[in-house]
Write a protein that holds these residues in place. Structure first.
Motif, PDB file in Angstrom:
ATOM      1  N   GLU A  49       0.841  -1.200   0.000  1.00 52.49           N
ATOM      2  CA  GLU A  49       0.000   0.000   0.000  1.00 52.49           C
ATOM      3  C   GLU A  49       0.875   1.249   0.000  1.00 52.49           C
ATOM      4  OE1 GLU A  49      -3.239  -0.083  -0.142  1.00 52.49           O
ATOM      5  OE2 GLU A  49      -3.701  -2.171   0.379  1.00 52.49           O
ATOM      6  N   ARG A  50       0.286   2.352  -0.387  1.00 49.28           N
ATOM      7  CA  ARG A  50       0.989   3.646  -0.337  1.00 49.28           C
ATOM      8  C   ARG A  50      -0.024   4.737  -0.032  1.00 49.28           C
ATOM      9  NH1 ARG A  50       5.027   6.668  -4.682  1.00 49.28           N
ATOM     10  NH2 ARG A  50       4.185   8.762  -4.378  1.00 49.28           N
ATOM     11  N   ILE A  51       0.337   5.592   0.881  1.00 51.45           N
ATOM     12  CA  ILE A  51      -0.458   6.783   1.167  1.00 51.45           C
ATOM     13  C   ILE A  51       0.406   8.008   0.925  1.00 51.45           C
ATOM     14  CG2 ILE A  51      -2.054   5.698   2.789  1.00 51.45           C
ATOM     15  CD1 ILE A  51      -0.277   6.830   5.062  1.00 51.45           C
ATOM     16  N   ASN A  52      -0.257   9.152   0.787  1.00 48.86           N
ATOM     17  CA  ASN A  52       0.461  10.380   0.458  1.00 48.86           C
ATOM     18  C   ASN A  52      -0.013  11.544   1.312  1.00 48.86           C
ATOM     19  OD1 ASN A  52       1.962   9.566  -2.259  1.00 48.86           O
ATOM     20  ND2 ASN A  52      -0.105   8.740  -2.355  1.00 48.86           N
ATOM     21  N   ASP A  81      -3.045  15.040   7.704  1.00 54.38           N
ATOM     22  CA  ASP A  81      -3.230  13.623   8.021  1.00 54.38           C
ATOM     23  C   ASP A  81      -1.911  12.951   8.438  1.00 54.38           C
ATOM     24  OD1 ASP A  81      -6.002  13.716   7.685  1.00 54.38           O
ATOM     25  OD2 ASP A  81      -5.834  13.380   5.531  1.00 54.38           O
ATOM     26  N   GLY A 114      -1.302   9.265   8.716  1.00 58.08           N
ATOM     27  CA  GLY A 114      -1.043   7.864   8.430  1.00 58.08           C
ATOM     28  C   GLY A 114      -1.573   6.921   9.497  1.00 58.08           C
ATOM     29  N   ASP A 118      -6.085   5.240   8.671  1.00 59.63           N
ATOM     30  CA  ASP A 118      -4.875   5.598   7.933  1.00 59.63           C
ATOM     31  C   ASP A 118      -4.699   7.115   7.807  1.00 59.63           C
ATOM     32  OD1 ASP A 118      -7.095   5.700   6.244  1.00 59.63           O
ATOM     33  OD2 ASP A 118      -5.932   5.228   4.451  1.00 59.63           O
ATOM     34  N   HIS A 119      -5.585   7.866   8.440  1.00 64.06           N
ATOM     35  CA  HIS A 119      -5.458   9.335   8.452  1.00 64.06           C
ATOM     36  C   HIS A 119      -5.186   9.865   9.861  1.00 64.06           C
ATOM     37  CE1 HIS A 119      -6.851  10.178   4.257  1.00 64.06           C
ATOM     38  NE2 HIS A 119      -7.273   8.925   4.407  1.00 64.06           N
ATOM     39  N   ASP A 179      -9.653  11.836   1.053  1.00 65.70           N
ATOM     40  CA  ASP A 179     -10.352  10.693   0.462  1.00 65.70           C
ATOM     41  C   ASP A 179     -11.611  11.097  -0.299  1.00 65.70           C
ATOM     42  OD1 ASP A 179      -8.427   9.049   1.432  1.00 65.70           O
ATOM     43  OD2 ASP A 179      -9.709   7.945   2.827  1.00 65.70           O
ATOM     44  N   TYR A 229      -4.560  11.528  -1.484  1.00 61.16           N
ATOM     45  CA  TYR A 229      -3.975  10.674  -0.456  1.00 61.16           C
ATOM     46  C   TYR A 229      -3.737   9.268  -1.002  1.00 61.16           C
ATOM     47  CZ  TYR A 229      -3.142   9.558   4.507  1.00 61.16           C
ATOM     48  OH  TYR A 229      -2.587   9.214   5.720  1.00 61.16           O
ATOM     49  N   HIS A 230      -4.650   8.831  -1.852  1.00 62.21           N
ATOM     50  CA  HIS A 230      -4.534   7.533  -2.495  1.00 62.21           C
ATOM     51  C   HIS A 230      -4.351   7.746  -3.999  1.00 62.21           C
ATOM     52  CE1 HIS A 230      -5.653   5.449   1.191  1.00 62.21           C
ATOM     53  NE2 HIS A 230      -6.609   6.355   1.336  1.00 62.21           N
TER      54      HIS A 230
END
Length: 230
Positions: A17-20, A34, A36, A69-70, A180, A221-222
């Protein structure tokens, strides 16, 4: 003034997975959007430092909505950097602070009753993760249309994914931090995890609202940053 992506890669349930999360720099003051998953503080710190910034200049954290995840590391950030001001919408504040049971936890508990046997363990694990989240009081609530960060950023109410979800619009940069309310997929803006949206109709309206801003850059974010022709 600048917006910087902080890409964080990790593994969840056997999937990469990857978040930004985003970092905003305004007049030498930093704002993180946010935080993570739980225990992501060192990963995010590393990305901030890698971009040449100092943690002592981190002044704000904006939480766009209550999802693991935030908000997973917001408690850790507040513990380590107690001077930080934490902002969210008024609706999300009651969940983040623990005053009200979160919509996401209610949804997860209801879904658990209908999960197939092979997904039951993950469903129970996810509920436990939500229950383990540490609550943090919100220092300042924001509302649709508010101008924040020295009047450089306009708060945009983007309900659907959750009831109090917000996105951030920066007119001078022609940029939006979507959280999101929109994700990047195949070089287009799409609804993030539509099966988890609490209100699909509002999610569609919020996505349309962001597109109508005709921004040149959308920080998702995604999926990461999407740049479009003006």
């Amino acid at each position: 003034m600048k917006i910087v992506e902080l890409p964080i890669e990790y593994e969840l349930n056997g999937q990469k997975e990857r978040i930004n999360p985003s970092l905003i720099s305004v007049n030498n003051e930093l704002t993180l959007v946010d935080t993570g998953n739980p225990n992501f503080l060192p990963l995010i710190e590393s990305e901030i430092l890698k971009n040449g910034y100092e943690m002592k200049n981190l002044r704000n954290i904006i939480i766009t909505h209550y999802d693991i995840d935030h908000i997973g590391s917001v408690y850790d950030f507040k513990e380590k950097y107690p001077w930080i001001t934490i902002l969210s919408s008024e609706i999300e504040a009651k969940y983040i602070s623990g005053k009200t049971k979160s919509e996401r936890l209610v949804q997860a508990e209801e879904l658990l009753q209908h999960l197939p046997e092979e997904e039951m363990d993950f469903g129970k694990w996810f509920i436990q993760q939500l229950n383990n989240l540490k609550h943090v009081p919100i220092d300042k609530t924001v509302h649709d249309g508010d101008m924040i960060l020295d009047n450089t950023c306009r708060v945009i109410a983007t309900p659907g994914h959750t009831s109090g979800h917000i996105s951030l619009y920066f007119p001078s940069l022609k940029s939006v931090i979507t959280a999101d309310a929109a994700g990047k997929e195949n070089h287009a803006l799409v609804i993030v995890n539509p099966h988890f949206c609490l209100d699909s109709e509002n999610a569609e309206k919020s996505l349309a609202k962001l597109k109508e801003l005709h921004a040149e850059h959308y920080y998702c974010y995604h999926g990461g940053k999407l740049s479009v022709n003006s």
